[in-house]
Design a protein around this motif. Structure first.
Motif, short mmCIF file in Angstrom:
data_model
loop_
_atom_site.label_atom_id
_atom_site.label_comp_id
_atom_site.label_asym_id
_atom_site.label_seq_id
_atom_site.Cartn_x
_atom_site.Cartn_y
_atom_site.Cartn_z
N VAL A 176 -8.84 -36.71 12.96
CA VAL A 176 -9.67 -37.32 14.00
C VAL A 176 -8.74 -37.80 15.10
O VAL A 176 -7.90 -38.68 14.87
CB VAL A 176 -10.51 -38.47 13.44
N THR A 200 -13.44 -44.30 18.59
CA THR A 200 -14.11 -43.85 17.36
C THR A 200 -14.74 -45.02 16.62
O THR A 200 -15.88 -44.91 16.13
CB THR A 200 -13.09 -43.14 16.45
N ARG A 239 -8.11 -31.55 17.27
CA ARG A 239 -8.86 -31.62 18.53
C ARG A 239 -9.77 -30.42 18.74
O ARG A 239 -10.28 -30.21 19.85
CB ARG A 239 -7.90 -31.75 19.73
N THR A 282 -13.30 -31.73 19.83
CA THR A 282 -13.28 -32.25 21.19
C THR A 282 -13.14 -31.12 22.22
O THR A 282 -13.84 -31.11 23.25
CB THR A 282 -12.11 -33.24 21.36
N ALA A 341 -17.63 -34.11 17.38
CA ALA A 341 -17.56 -34.62 18.74
C ALA A 341 -18.89 -34.29 19.42
O ALA A 341 -19.28 -33.12 19.45
CB ALA A 341 -16.39 -34.01 19.51
N GLU A 399 -13.98 -38.39 18.89
CA GLU A 399 -14.17 -37.71 17.62
C GLU A 399 -14.43 -38.72 16.51
O GLU A 399 -13.97 -39.86 16.57
CB GLU A 399 -12.93 -36.87 17.26
#
Length: 503
Positions: free
Chosen positions: A4, A60, A122, A125, A160, A168
């Motif tokens: 994350v 987050t 990622r 995202t 996401a 995330e």
């Protein structure tokens, strides 16, 4: 493996996310004990010597907290919000190409959930950002990517939401299946290809596919097929290639069992394999006669073909014990030293595969071979620009009826023999020979080598249990000797039979 990714919000951004004023945020912090507190954002080297930055909140934590808080659930992470009662079964939306690999869409009561079959960092995202910036014509509300591990209910996920693609959070496989209403497909790492995912349809049997060869197997297969090499060398390359293939198939089968067959309690995970490895020829024959395999690798090491170099590089990293040389050793070029006596007998030669692998990223100036041990040697600039000798330690020494006369300590251990020769001390591929204070460690490898050579100068050293070396010898090599110090046979024998004094 995915993680994350963390982002941080200013106070104004937190207020915007939660839809509250400054007073409203002040009220939330007092009403809810678990309201996230400001977090220290990562240090930015450009901010040194500047005033203390304003407070920042872990995005987050704020987004996840809101999803579990009744008055702000509609502002929080979509997949962490309370699920609606009896959601209608979802509908498969087909395959999608994304900026981070293959994905499948599912139309649900909350909108389209896009599951990206990628476990890189990622990924969620990046895909959610691309969707949001292109207008989100497909109505995707959240993007899930693989976390790379098993979570509750199935593979762990990173999510996401397209409304806030930069934030995330962890999501559960069962969070998604609750909306979809059926088990979802998952592909093991080595079968996670766009082709296999694109061809999947709901209700279809898992595809049976061949595990693709990785670079190591490809290099070995190329050498095995090259008729310039003798049969023994080709058999050795084939044996190692088969072992790699067997390991990759076994790993994939175990991965499927872990991710698809296990559940918590009596409830199985709602996950089905999208593909299975082809095991029709599994396992391939491997682990042949080690004497023959070593002979094959010895011949490959002496070859000059590029395929021999590529195959040998694989073997050095995977099974160095099959190769005819020991640990890589590097010493400075210093005239008048014990190593200088050794280098005078080296014979200049054309480079072999062994020289090429030994060189690694250096720029060799000359190639040699030790005519007494057949060990490859090269002279090259060291890290400080000064010349060094770089060589493989031998696995054993030529005895010829001689015995160990003394040991000289000069960047490594040097053995002087009773018939007048000097050799680098033998050492196994994954060990090293040293002396002095080892920060709590003991120089037991050096002690073990010397112990074996005192008994038999021609012994092939075995360092599997080097910690069982005579304590007196280990204590002797644990002392801070100067470079060039010589330990005679008498001193070594005395140390071997004398227990170290307790402090």
């Amino acid at each position: 493996m995915g993680v994350v990714s963390h982002s941080y919000l200013t106070k104004a951004q937190v207020q915007h996310l939660l839809g509250v004023t400054t007073f409203g945020m002040w009220r939330l912090a007092r009403k809810y004990d678990k309201f996230p507190k400001p977090a220290k954002s990562p240090d930015n080297p450009l901010h040194h010597n500047r005033p203390e930055p304003e407070e920042a909140w872990d995005a987050t934590k704020v987004y996840s907290w809101a999803a579990g808080t009744a008055e702000l659930a509609h502002r929080g992470a979509i997949l962490l919000r309370p699920a609606p009662e009896n959601p209608a079964p979802g509908r498969w939306g087909g395959y999608q190409d994304t900026v981070r690999g293959p994905a499948l869409d599912w139309h649900t009561d909350i909108g389209v959930i896009r599951l990206v079959h990628c476990d890189d960092s990622r990924a969620a995202t990046d895909v959610a950002t691309a969707i949001a910036s292109s207008g989100n014509k497909d109505g995707v509300v959240t993007v899930c990517a693989l976390y790379g591990d098993v979570g509750f209910g199935g593979p762990a996920l990173v999510a996401a939401d397209t409304a806030h693609p930069g934030i995330e959070y962890e999501a559960g496989w069962d969070d998604v299946t609750a909306y979809v209403g059926e088990a979802l497909p998952w592909w093991p790492d080595l079968l996670r290809s766009s082709r296999l995912i694109r061809e999947w349809k709901p209700g279809a049997q898992a595809a049976v596919a061949e595990i693709p060869a990785n670079d190591n197997e490809t290099f070995l297969r190329r050498a095995a097929a090259n008729e310039v090499f003798d049969v023994t060398s080709r058999v050795a390359a084939t044996d190692m290639a088969n072992k790699i293939r067997n390991i990759r198939i076994d790993h994939t089968s175990h991965e499927i069992q872990d991710f698809c067959n296990k559940g918590h309690g009596d409830t199985p995970n709602r996950v089905i394999p999208g593909a299975l490895p082809d095991t029709s020829r599994h396992p391939l024959p491997c682990d042949g006669d080690r004497k023959e395999l070593k002979a094959g690798w010895r011949r490959l090491a002496l070859h000059t073909h590029p395929d021999a170099v590529a195959a040998l590089e694989v073997a050095v990293g995977r099974e160095p014990d099959l190769l005819p040389f020991g640990a890589v050793t590097e010493i400075p070029v210093q005239p008048g030293t014990v190593s200088d006596r050794w280098t005078h007998r080296l014979t200049m030669c054309d480079p072999t595969a062994a020289h090429a692998v030994l060189a690694q990223d250096t720029k060799p100036q000359a190639f040699f071979i030790d005519p007494l041990t057949d060990m490859p040697v090269l002279r090259t600039p060291g890290g400080d620009g000064n010349q060094v000798w770089r060589f493989y330690a031998p696995l054993s020494l030529p005895a010829g009826g001689a015995e160990l006369a003394s040991v000289v300590l000069h960047h490594t251990l040097w053995v002087l023999t009773s018939n007048g020769y000097v050799h680098p001390a033998p050492c196994t591929p994954t060990k090293h020979l040293w002396w002095g204070d080892g920060w709590g460690d003991r120089a037991s490898e050096a002690a073990s080598v010397v112990d074996q050579l005192l008994n038999d100068l021609g012994a092939t050293v075995d360092l599997h249990k080097h910690w069982d070396a005579p304590k007196g010898l280990t204590a002797l090599f644990n002392e801070e000797h100067k470079q060039g110090a010589e330990l005679t046979r008498a001193a070594l024998l005395h140390a071997r039979m004398t227990p170290p004094r307790t402090r």
